[in-house]
Design a protein around this motif. Structure first.
Motif, PDB file in Angstrom:
ATOM      1  N   VAL A  45       0.854  -1.187   0.000  1.00 51.53           N
ATOM      2  CA  VAL A  45       0.000   0.000   0.000  1.00 51.53           C
ATOM      3  C   VAL A  45       0.890   1.237   0.000  1.00 51.53           C
ATOM      4  CG1 VAL A  45      -1.883   1.191   1.156  1.00 51.53           C
ATOM      5  CG2 VAL A  45      -1.655  -1.303   1.370  1.00 51.53           C
ATOM      6  N   PRO A  46       0.943   1.983  -1.103  1.00 48.18           N
ATOM      7  CA  PRO A  46       1.774   3.191  -1.127  1.00 48.18           C
ATOM      8  C   PRO A  46       1.142   4.309  -0.308  1.00 48.18           C
ATOM      9  CG  PRO A  46       0.610   2.937  -3.202  1.00 48.18           C
ATOM     10  CD  PRO A  46       0.301   1.717  -2.401  1.00 48.18           C
ATOM     11  N   ALA A  47       1.982   5.044   0.426  1.00 47.56           N
ATOM     12  CA  ALA A  47       1.502   6.199   1.173  1.00 47.56           C
ATOM     13  C   ALA A  47       1.080   7.292   0.197  1.00 47.56           C
ATOM     14  CB  ALA A  47       2.589   6.709   2.111  1.00 47.56           C
ATOM     15  N   THR A  48       0.179   8.142   0.616  1.00 50.13           N
ATOM     16  CA  THR A  48      -0.354   9.167  -0.295  1.00 50.13           C
ATOM     17  C   THR A  48       0.475  10.446  -0.318  1.00 50.13           C
ATOM     18  OG1 THR A  48      -1.830   9.950   1.472  1.00 50.13           O
ATOM     19  CG2 THR A  48      -2.709   8.316  -0.071  1.00 50.13           C
ATOM     20  N   GLU A  49       1.185  10.735   0.773  1.00 55.36           N
ATOM     21  CA  GLU A  49       1.880  12.018   0.859  1.00 55.36           C
ATOM     22  C   GLU A  49       3.387  11.892   0.892  1.00 55.36           C
ATOM     23  OE1 GLU A  49       0.286  14.060   4.187  1.00 55.36           O
ATOM     24  OE2 GLU A  49      -1.735  14.237   3.347  1.00 55.36           O
ATOM     25  N   VAL A  57       0.113  -8.299   5.629  1.00 55.30           N
ATOM     26  CA  VAL A  57      -0.209  -9.694   5.340  1.00 55.30           C
ATOM     27  C   VAL A  57      -1.672  -9.899   5.663  1.00 55.30           C
ATOM     28  CG1 VAL A  57       0.240 -12.108   5.887  1.00 55.30           C
ATOM     29  CG2 VAL A  57       2.102 -10.457   5.912  1.00 55.30           C
ATOM     30  N   HIS A  58      -2.354 -10.579   4.750  1.00 57.15           N
ATOM     31  CA  HIS A  58      -3.768 -10.856   4.979  1.00 57.15           C
ATOM     32  C   HIS A  58      -4.021 -12.348   4.866  1.00 57.15           C
ATOM     33  CE1 HIS A  58      -8.103  -9.942   4.976  1.00 57.15           C
ATOM     34  NE2 HIS A  58      -8.190 -10.997   4.185  1.00 57.15           N
ATOM     35  N   ILE A  59      -4.796 -12.872   5.790  1.00 55.64           N
ATOM     36  CA  ILE A  59      -5.234 -14.263   5.777  1.00 55.64           C
ATOM     37  C   ILE A  59      -6.745 -14.237   5.941  1.00 55.64           C
ATOM     38  CG2 ILE A  59      -5.181 -16.462   6.998  1.00 55.64           C
ATOM     39  CD1 ILE A  59      -2.353 -15.754   7.901  1.00 55.64           C
ATOM     40  N   PRO A  60      -7.502 -14.886   5.088  1.00 57.53           N
ATOM     41  CA  PRO A  60      -7.131 -15.729   3.969  1.00 57.53           C
ATOM     42  C   PRO A  60      -6.581 -14.934   2.802  1.00 57.53           C
ATOM     43  CG  PRO A  60      -9.476 -15.435   3.991  1.00 57.53           C
ATOM     44  CD  PRO A  60      -8.955 -14.750   5.221  1.00 57.53           C
ATOM     45  N   GLY A  61      -6.390 -15.651   1.668  1.00 57.97           N
ATOM     46  CA  GLY A  61      -5.558 -15.138   0.605  1.00 57.97           C
ATOM     47  C   GLY A  61      -6.135 -14.140  -0.358  1.00 57.97           C
ATOM     48  N   ILE A  62      -7.200 -13.402   0.022  1.00 58.08           N
ATOM     49  CA  ILE A  62      -7.702 -12.376  -0.873  1.00 58.08           C
ATOM     50  C   ILE A  62      -7.822 -11.090  -0.088  1.00 58.08           C
ATOM     51  CG2 ILE A  62      -9.546 -11.720  -2.458  1.00 58.08           C
ATOM     52  CD1 ILE A  62     -10.311 -14.613  -2.675  1.00 58.08           C
ATOM     53  N   ILE A  63      -7.023 -10.116  -0.409  1.00 56.40           N
ATOM     54  CA  ILE A  63      -6.870  -8.927   0.418  1.00 56.40           C
ATOM     55  C   ILE A  63      -8.189  -8.233   0.702  1.00 56.40           C
ATOM     56  CG2 ILE A  63      -5.826  -6.631   0.473  1.00 56.40           C
ATOM     57  CD1 ILE A  63      -3.602  -7.859  -1.257  1.00 56.40           C
ATOM     58  N   TRP A  64      -9.030  -8.091  -0.300  1.00 60.06           N
ATOM     59  CA  TRP A  64     -10.254  -7.313  -0.145  1.00 60.06           C
ATOM     60  C   TRP A  64     -11.453  -8.181   0.211  1.00 60.06           C
ATOM     61  CZ3 TRP A  64      -6.452  -6.633  -3.551  1.00 60.06           C
ATOM     62  CH2 TRP A  64      -6.416  -7.539  -4.613  1.00 60.06           C
ATOM     63  N   ASP A  65     -11.214  -9.422   0.491  1.00 58.21           N
ATOM     64  CA  ASP A  65     -12.295 -10.296   0.917  1.00 58.21           C
ATOM     65  C   ASP A  65     -12.536 -10.099   2.409  1.00 58.21           C
ATOM     66  OD1 ASP A  65     -12.773 -13.843   1.337  1.00 58.21           O
ATOM     67  OD2 ASP A  65     -14.216 -12.320   0.747  1.00 58.21           O
ATOM     68  N   THR A  66     -13.750 -10.190   2.866  1.00 58.86           N
ATOM     69  CA  THR A  66     -14.047 -10.125   4.277  1.00 58.86           C
ATOM     70  C   THR A  66     -14.857 -11.358   4.651  1.00 58.86           C
ATOM     71  OG1 THR A  66     -16.032  -8.835   3.804  1.00 58.86           O
ATOM     72  CG2 THR A  66     -14.042  -7.617   4.391  1.00 58.86           C
ATOM     73  N   PRO A  67     -14.698 -11.952   5.805  1.00 56.96           N
ATOM     74  CA  PRO A  67     -13.809 -11.490   6.841  1.00 56.96           C
ATOM     75  C   PRO A  67     -12.369 -11.887   6.553  1.00 56.96           C
ATOM     76  CG  PRO A  67     -14.788 -13.535   7.499  1.00 56.96           C
ATOM     77  CD  PRO A  67     -15.415 -13.183   6.164  1.00 56.96           C
ATOM     78  N   GLY A  68     -11.466 -11.336   7.302  1.00 55.51           N
ATOM     79  CA  GLY A  68     -10.081 -11.692   7.137  1.00 55.51           C
ATOM     80  C   GLY A  68      -9.300 -11.277   8.361  1.00 55.51           C
ATOM     81  N   PHE A  69      -8.030 -11.540   8.319  1.00 51.41           N
ATOM     82  CA  PHE A  69      -7.140 -11.166   9.410  1.00 51.41           C
ATOM     83  C   PHE A  69      -5.935 -10.495   8.783  1.00 51.41           C
ATOM     84  CE2 PHE A  69      -3.909 -11.628  12.599  1.00 51.41           C
ATOM     85  CZ  PHE A  69      -4.596 -11.395  13.777  1.00 51.41           C
ATOM     86  N   THR A  70      -5.734  -9.226   9.095  1.00 52.01           N
ATOM     87  CA  THR A  70      -4.687  -8.441   8.449  1.00 52.01           C
ATOM     88  C   THR A  70      -3.783  -7.798   9.486  1.00 52.01           C
ATOM     89  OG1 THR A  70      -6.196  -7.923   6.625  1.00 52.01           O
ATOM     90  CG2 THR A  70      -4.225  -6.580   6.811  1.00 52.01           C
ATOM     91  N   TRP A  71      -2.480  -7.844   9.240  1.00 52.76           N
ATOM     92  CA  TRP A  71      -1.575  -7.112  10.118  1.00 52.76           C
ATOM     93  C   TRP A  71      -0.431  -6.537   9.287  1.00 52.76           C
ATOM     94  CZ3 TRP A  71      -1.244 -12.235   9.338  1.00 52.76           C
ATOM     95  CH2 TRP A  71       0.004 -12.854   9.299  1.00 52.76           C
ATOM     96  N   GLU A  72       0.039  -5.357   9.714  1.00 52.14           N
ATOM     97  CA  GLU A  72       1.116  -4.674   9.004  1.00 52.14           C
ATOM     98  C   GLU A  72       2.457  -5.210   9.480  1.00 52.14           C
ATOM     99  OE1 GLU A  72       2.434  -0.054   8.124  1.00 52.14           O
ATOM    100  OE2 GLU A  72       0.319  -0.634   8.158  1.00 52.14           O
ATOM    101  N   ILE A  73       3.374  -5.439   8.530  1.00 59.69           N
ATOM    102  CA  ILE A  73       4.671  -6.013   8.912  1.00 59.69           C
ATOM    103  C   ILE A  73       5.839  -5.105   8.582  1.00 59.69           C
ATOM    104  CG2 ILE A  73       3.870  -8.398   8.729  1.00 59.69           C
ATOM    105  CD1 ILE A  73       5.318  -8.562   6.016  1.00 59.69           C
ATOM    106  N   GLY A  74       5.564  -3.840   8.243  1.00 55.73           N
ATOM    107  CA  GLY A  74       6.666  -2.918   8.010  1.00 55.73           C
ATOM    108  C   GLY A  74       6.431  -1.995   6.841  1.00 55.73           C
ATOM    109  N   SER A  75       7.367  -1.083   6.634  1.00 57.52           N
ATOM    110  CA  SER A  75       7.281  -0.140   5.521  1.00 57.52           C
ATOM    111  C   SER A  75       8.682   0.288   5.120  1.00 57.52           C
ATOM    112  CB  SER A  75       6.441   1.078   5.905  1.00 57.52           C
ATOM    113  OG  SER A  75       7.006   1.747   7.020  1.00 57.52           O
TER     114      SER A  75
END
Length: 216
Positions: A45-49, A57-75
């Motif tokens: 996900v690119p920053a806007t500014e 990382v998102h589980i299960p394997g479709i980022i925009w699918d809900t429900p899911g489990f997402t956590w940020e791992i760095g930038s």
């Protein structure tokens, strides 16, 4: 990135420079791309500014699918380093090596539990100790005491507890359990044809959930 024709094209070109291969999957959300891997789907996900690429990382394997489990791992602001890390993640590099090689990655306890094959136990522990989910504690404890249900992956969705059979498969059997008031439960078997909320007596709750989650 602009000269390359966008983030997807830039990452593909960087990968072709000997870093490995990536296969971004289409996204309906502008400027977000995903790369499916055996350890969840990585989203960039690119920053806007500013020039900064956030990696999630998102589980299960479709980022925009809900429900899911997402956590940020760095930038990072380094596109080349980003692509190298994505390729290494996709190829299954152990997390200790990833953390040592790519200093921008923040591989927390959950990520390491995924690698050890122990994310479900850690998720239960986190939910049962999180003040944010205090309202669901009694329900969580009731479910966790059952020897079958404690092996289902739990998340909280709009105040309800979601139990999923397979953490890595968003289409696997799952139920939502809601406690609108003490000792009163409503359950929906998500994904089932014509699924709707059903009120389940307290004494039947565990048996009902076991049957729903073990259907073939």
């Amino acid at each position: 990135m602009t000269a390359a024709g966008g983030l997807v094209s830039a990452m593909k070109k960087a990968a072709q420079l000997g870093m490995g291969e990536i296969w971004p999957v289409p996204s309906p959300i502008d400027d977000i791309i995903g790369i499916e891997t055996a350890r969840g789907t990585l989203s960039v996900v690119p920053a806007t500014e500013e020039r900064l690429f956030r990696v999630r990382v998102h589980i299960p394997g479709i980022i925009w699918d809900t429900p899911g489990f997402t956590w940020e791992i760095g930038s990072t602001d380094d596109l080349g380093l980003l692509v190298e890390a994505v390729v290494a993640w996709r190829e299954g590099m152990p997390f200790d090596e990833l953390a040592a090689r790519f200093m921008f990655l923040e591989l927390d306890e959950f990520a390491r539990a995924v690698e050890r094959g122990e994310p479900t136990a850690l998720q239960w522990a986190d939910l049962l100790s999180a003040e944010f989910h205090r309202r669901q504690w009694d329900l969580l404890r009731r479910l966790h005491t059952d020897e079958v249900l404690r092996h289902m992956f739990p998340t909280i969705s709009h105040g309800a507890v979601r139990l999923r059979v397979d953490l890595f498969d968003g289409a696997s059997r799952q139920v939502l359990v809601y406690e609108p008031e003490a000792e009163r439960y409503e359950v929906i078997h998500t994904g089932a044809p014509g699924a709707d909320w059903v009120e389940v007596p307290t004494g039947d709750l565990i048996t009902y959930l076991r049957a729903a989650l073990n259907e073939e």
